[in-house]
Design a protein around this motif. Structure first.
Motif, PDB file in Angstrom:
ATOM      1  N   ARG A  77     -26.907 105.261  66.999  1.00 52.88           N
ATOM      2  CA  ARG A  77     -28.014 104.324  67.232  1.00 52.88           C
ATOM      3  C   ARG A  77     -29.127 104.974  68.065  1.00 52.88           C
ATOM      4  N   THR A  80     -30.992 107.358  65.641  1.00 53.76           N
ATOM      5  CA  THR A  80     -31.792 106.680  64.614  1.00 53.76           C
ATOM      6  C   THR A  80     -32.906 105.841  65.228  1.00 53.76           C
ATOM      7  N   PRO A  86     -37.445 105.666  57.063  1.00 55.77           N
ATOM      8  CA  PRO A  86     -36.070 105.610  56.558  1.00 55.77           C
ATOM      9  C   PRO A  86     -35.419 106.982  56.387  1.00 55.77           C
ATOM     10  N   ARG A  89     -34.527 108.437  59.701  1.00 53.91           N
ATOM     11  CA  ARG A  89     -33.386 107.737  60.300  1.00 53.91           C
ATOM     12  C   ARG A  89     -32.065 108.224  59.690  1.00 53.91           C
ATOM     13  N   LEU A  93     -29.176 110.101  61.652  1.00 51.24           N
ATOM     14  CA  LEU A  93     -27.813 109.579  61.616  1.00 51.24           C
ATOM     15  C   LEU A  93     -26.833 110.686  61.248  1.00 51.24           C
ATOM     16  N   GLU A 138     -26.671 100.180  59.381  1.00 52.66           N
ATOM     17  CA  GLU A 138     -28.016  99.795  59.812  1.00 52.66           C
ATOM     18  C   GLU A 138     -29.083 100.728  59.256  1.00 52.66           C
ATOM     19  N   SER A 139     -28.796 101.995  59.183  1.00 55.51           N
ATOM     20  CA  SER A 139     -29.769 102.957  58.659  1.00 55.51           C
ATOM     21  C   SER A 139     -29.580 103.227  57.178  1.00 55.51           C
TER      22      SER A 139
END
Length: 192
Positions: A77, A80, A86, A89, A93, A138-139
């Motif tokens: 988290r 990211t 996107p 991220r 990640l 989440e990503s």
């Protein structure tokens, strides 16, 4: 503070000490070196005290895994959260995941290679494991692509990261090309 509260606090401190010591010993010498006898010597408690907290090594491995899952979720988290867009991220990640695996091999083994008695991908999966998966979702959910279930995509991406982490650590993938592998994974799987 009541006697009961003090005893509960002392018990929690002992339990954290057992887990931290097991983790330290595993990181230094590998999980084979982690025995209740060695742990008892290192923390200066008797083996029965250890058994009053954990039924054995398997539960200690599980406790290390849960602690590691929480740390991994924070790391992903954090990485990211600082990324813009996107694709960035997803790359962040992947980098955070692989860095965690490389820098905490005993914890990574506790999470994914050893039997810590934990349920994965089930109703009774412990919250730290669910949260680590959620940190990925989440990503990754936003880049799964049309018609692809975000959870299934996250599992597939995670499996690829796990493969890279495991094969790299085993020396089956050469260190050169590490960045290109991550870029290829992100570019081919993350549809942005």
């Amino acid at each position: 503070m009541s006697v009961q509260e003090r005893k509960q606090r002392e018990r929690a401190v002992r339990e954290r000490l057992i887990v931290a010591t097991a983790r330290e010993l595993a990181e230094q010498q590998g999980w084979d070196a982690v025995t209740t006898r060695k742990l008892a010597e290192r923390i200066e408690y008797s083996q029965p005290v250890l058994y009053s907290h954990f039924r054995g090594k398997r539960e200690i491995i599980g406790a290390v895994a849960l602690e590691g899952a929480a740390e991994m979720a924070v790391a992903m988290r954090t990485a990211t959260g600082a990324a813009e867009g996107p694709r960035e991220r997803v790359a962040a990640l992947a980098g955070a995941y692989l860095d965690f695996a490389a820098h905490h091999p005993a914890v990574y083994d506790a999470l994914f290679q050893l039997d810590g008695g934990l349920a994965y991908a089930q109703e009774d999966t412990p919250e730290p494991l669910k949260d680590a998966f959620a940190a990925m979702l989440e990503s990754l959910g936003e880049v799964a692509g049309d018609g692809v279930h975000p959870g299934l995509f996250t599992e597939t991406f995670w499996a690829a990261l796990h493969g890279i982490a495991t094969l790299t650590r085993a020396g089956r993938l050469p260190p050169e090309g590490a960045e290109q592998r991550v870029e290829l994974l992100v570019d081919r799987l993350a549809l942005v």
